[in-house]
Write a protein that holds these residues in place. Structure first.
Motif, PDB file in Angstrom:
ATOM      1  N   ALA A   3       0.832  -1.204   0.000  1.00 54.83           N
ATOM      2  CA  ALA A   3       0.000   0.000   0.000  1.00 54.83           C
ATOM      3  C   ALA A   3       0.869   1.257   0.000  1.00 54.83           C
ATOM      4  O   ALA A   3       1.847   1.352   0.745  1.00 54.83           O
ATOM      5  N   HIS A   4       0.475   2.212  -0.863  1.00 50.84           N
ATOM      6  CA  HIS A   4       1.172   3.494  -0.943  1.00 50.84           C
ATOM      7  C   HIS A   4       0.131   4.606  -0.944  1.00 50.84           C
ATOM      8  O   HIS A   4      -0.899   4.493  -1.620  1.00 50.84           O
ATOM      9  N   GLU A   5       0.404   5.656  -0.177  1.00 52.23           N
ATOM     10  CA  GLU A   5      -0.508   6.784  -0.112  1.00 52.23           C
ATOM     11  C   GLU A   5       0.267   8.080  -0.316  1.00 52.23           C
ATOM     12  O   GLU A   5       1.474   8.137  -0.077  1.00 52.23           O
ATOM     13  N   VAL A   6      -0.462   9.105  -0.765  1.00 50.07           N
ATOM     14  CA  VAL A   6       0.183  10.378  -1.104  1.00 50.07           C
ATOM     15  C   VAL A   6      -0.533  11.515  -0.386  1.00 50.07           C
ATOM     16  O   VAL A   6      -1.770  11.595  -0.411  1.00 50.07           O
ATOM     17  N   VAL A   7       0.249  12.394   0.244  1.00 49.30           N
ATOM     18  CA  VAL A   7      -0.274  13.597   0.875  1.00 49.30           C
ATOM     19  C   VAL A   7       0.638  14.766   0.529  1.00 49.30           C
ATOM     20  O   VAL A   7       1.743  14.578   0.007  1.00 49.30           O
ATOM     21  N   ALA A   8       0.175  15.959   0.824  1.00 49.94           N
ATOM     22  CA  ALA A   8       0.980  17.162   0.638  1.00 49.94           C
ATOM     23  C   ALA A   8       1.377  17.718   1.993  1.00 49.94           C
ATOM     24  O   ALA A   8       0.656  17.560   2.987  1.00 49.94           O
ATOM     25  N   HIS A   9       2.509  18.376   2.022  1.00 50.02           N
ATOM     26  CA  HIS A   9       2.988  18.936   3.278  1.00 50.02           C
ATOM     27  C   HIS A   9       2.184  20.148   3.719  1.00 50.02           C
ATOM     28  O   HIS A   9       2.022  20.382   4.924  1.00 50.02           O
ATOM     29  N   ASP A  10       1.654  20.928   2.768  1.00 46.00           N
ATOM     30  CA  ASP A  10       0.961  22.172   3.112  1.00 46.00           C
ATOM     31  C   ASP A  10      -0.199  22.399   2.146  1.00 46.00           C
ATOM     32  O   ASP A  10      -0.318  21.726   1.115  1.00 46.00           O
ATOM     33  N   ASP A  11      -1.033  23.340   2.482  1.00 47.58           N
ATOM     34  CA  ASP A  11      -2.241  23.599   1.698  1.00 47.58           C
ATOM     35  C   ASP A  11      -1.935  24.043   0.268  1.00 47.58           C
ATOM     36  O   ASP A  11      -2.623  23.635  -0.673  1.00 47.58           O
ATOM     37  N   ALA A  12      -0.933  24.902   0.097  1.00 49.52           N
ATOM     38  CA  ALA A  12      -0.612  25.400  -1.238  1.00 49.52           C
ATOM     39  C   ALA A  12      -0.163  24.263  -2.152  1.00 49.52           C
ATOM     40  O   ALA A  12      -0.580  24.175  -3.317  1.00 49.52           O
ATOM     41  N   THR A  13       0.673  23.378  -1.636  1.00 44.86           N
ATOM     42  CA  THR A  13       1.133  22.230  -2.425  1.00 44.86           C
ATOM     43  C   THR A  13      -0.021  21.283  -2.699  1.00 44.86           C
ATOM     44  O   THR A  13      -0.130  20.711  -3.790  1.00 44.86           O
ATOM     45  N   ALA A  14      -0.896  21.112  -1.716  1.00 50.97           N
ATOM     46  CA  ALA A  14      -2.065  20.254  -1.894  1.00 50.97           C
ATOM     47  C   ALA A  14      -2.931  20.750  -3.047  1.00 50.97           C
ATOM     48  O   ALA A  14      -3.452  19.948  -3.839  1.00 50.97           O
ATOM     49  N   GLU A  15      -3.083  22.042  -3.156  1.00 52.77           N
ATOM     50  CA  GLU A  15      -3.909  22.591  -4.232  1.00 52.77           C
ATOM     51  C   GLU A  15      -3.273  22.367  -5.591  1.00 52.77           C
ATOM     52  O   GLU A  15      -3.956  22.007  -6.559  1.00 52.77           O
ATOM     53  N   VAL A  16      -1.966  22.548  -5.681  1.00 52.14           N
ATOM     54  CA  VAL A  16      -1.270  22.368  -6.950  1.00 52.14           C
ATOM     55  C   VAL A  16      -1.359  20.920  -7.423  1.00 52.14           C
ATOM     56  O   VAL A  16      -1.609  20.639  -8.593  1.00 52.14           O
ATOM     57  N   PHE A  17      -1.149  19.964  -6.514  1.00 51.82           N
ATOM     58  CA  PHE A  17      -1.098  18.557  -6.880  1.00 51.82           C
ATOM     59  C   PHE A  17      -2.439  17.838  -6.730  1.00 51.82           C
ATOM     60  O   PHE A  17      -2.544  16.655  -7.076  1.00 51.82           O
ATOM     61  N   ASP A  18      -3.435  18.536  -6.212  1.00 50.59           N
ATOM     62  CA  ASP A  18      -4.752  17.950  -6.027  1.00 50.59           C
ATOM     63  C   ASP A  18      -4.683  16.688  -5.168  1.00 50.59           C
ATOM     64  O   ASP A  18      -5.264  15.654  -5.474  1.00 50.59           O
ATOM     65  N   VAL A  19      -3.937  16.800  -4.067  1.00 58.42           N
ATOM     66  CA  VAL A  19      -3.873  15.726  -3.082  1.00 58.42           C
ATOM     67  C   VAL A  19      -4.128  16.353  -1.709  1.00 58.42           C
ATOM     68  O   VAL A  19      -3.903  17.551  -1.521  1.00 58.42           O
ATOM     69  N   PRO A  20      -4.605  15.586  -0.751  1.00 53.80           N
ATOM     70  CA  PRO A  20      -4.914  16.157   0.574  1.00 53.80           C
ATOM     71  C   PRO A  20      -3.647  16.480   1.356  1.00 53.80           C
ATOM     72  O   PRO A  20      -2.566  15.936   1.075  1.00 53.80           O
ATOM     73  N   VAL A  21      -3.788  17.347   2.330  1.00 54.55           N
ATOM     74  CA  VAL A  21      -2.671  17.620   3.225  1.00 54.55           C
ATOM     75  C   VAL A  21      -2.552  16.472   4.217  1.00 54.55           C
ATOM     76  O   VAL A  21      -3.483  15.691   4.418  1.00 54.55           O
TER      77      VAL A  21
END
Length: 269
Positions: free
Chosen positions: A35-53
């Motif tokens: 299993a592999h999951e993806v998150v963003a470190h901060d809100d701005a990065t989350a918006e760019v990559f369309d992944v949750p923080v």
């Protein structure tokens, strides 16, 4: 087989170039865990990559792949930082700290982002996307380009020089069964499949680096015949440091050359 970041670097490049399917990338990652999951470190990065923080329900690696294609990434680079060598990590910050803690990361220099894997539990990995802090003058750093031939030569020379130093220190002594230990260690390493179009020379250098890396692990172990005193251990570490650096350099050079050549195949379509 190097590390999860190397797997993602090569296979995502193959996918972006049209040489692999997204399912192939996901299958390749399963060598490291189911299993592999993806998150963003901060809100701005989350918006760019369309992944949750981090802290929210994570996304799948397929979401990360989709973001890389949408953002037009063509230049991913493997970095294997250690204390005293943090080249390619930018001007400090959360990404640099996470990458140094993990000992690996994947830098998308053309985008100004990086991703760091973390082993959470048996069979579970989390990939966190970070903004790479740019230097105020030089900007976002592209990890050092090392010609594959130079890295291969450096690895060969480091093996020769380290072997002489260790023999002089007599820290490997008459350790019994060392060849059997090495063979067993190499056999126990999960086999990594690589995509169609993986450059043969890059694969050869990567395999050689893995063999030398296994030897390094054995040389560091305090088994019978190895160094046991603090002073002998310090001398051994000093003797092995150039070899460790050569292995990291060869791994990065092999992976990054494979990424570069795989990216070029997309230009022919």
């Amino acid at each position: 087989m190097c590390c999860p970041s190397a797997t993602l670097a090569v296979w995502s490049s193959a996918w972006l170039s049209g040489a692999a399917a997204s399912d192939d990338v996901l299958d390749a990652l399963q060598v490291w865990g189911e299993a592999h999951e993806v998150v963003a470190h901060d809100d701005a990065t989350a918006e760019v990559f369309d992944v949750p923080v981090a802290g929210d329900v994570p996304a799948t690696p397929a979401r990360l792949l989709g973001a890389l294609r949408r953002l037009g990434s063509t230049d991913s680079r493997l970095v294997l930082p250690v204390a005293g060598d943090v080249r390619g990590l930018g001007a400090g910050g959360p990404f640099a700290s996470a990458a140094l803690g993990a000992g690996e990361a994947l830098v998308f220099a053309d985008l100004g982002y990086g991703v760091v894997p973390r082993h959470l539990a048996e069979g579970l990995w989390r990939w966190t996307v970070f903004t790479v802090a740019a230097h105020p003058i030089s900007g976002t750093p592209a990890p050092e380009y090392v010609p594959l031939g130079e890295a291969e030569h450096g690895l060969t020379e480091a093996v020769r020089e380290s072997a002489g130093a260790l023999q002089a220190l007599d820290v490997a002594g008459d350790r019994p069964g060392v060849r059997a230990e090495l063979s067993a260690r190499l056999r126990a390493t999960p086999r990594q499949d690589w995509p169609r179009g993986m450059p043969g020379r890059a694969l050869r250098v990567l395999q050689r680096a893995e063999e030398v890396g296994a030897i390094l692990d054995l040389a560091r172990a305090d088994e019978p015949g190895g160094a046991v005193s603090a002073s002998a251990a310090a001398r051994r570490a000093q003797a092995l440091r150039p070899l460790d650096e050569a292995v990291r350099r060869a791994r990065c050079a092999a992976v990054n050359e494979a990424v570069r050549l795989l990216a070029r195949t997309s230009e022919t379509f």
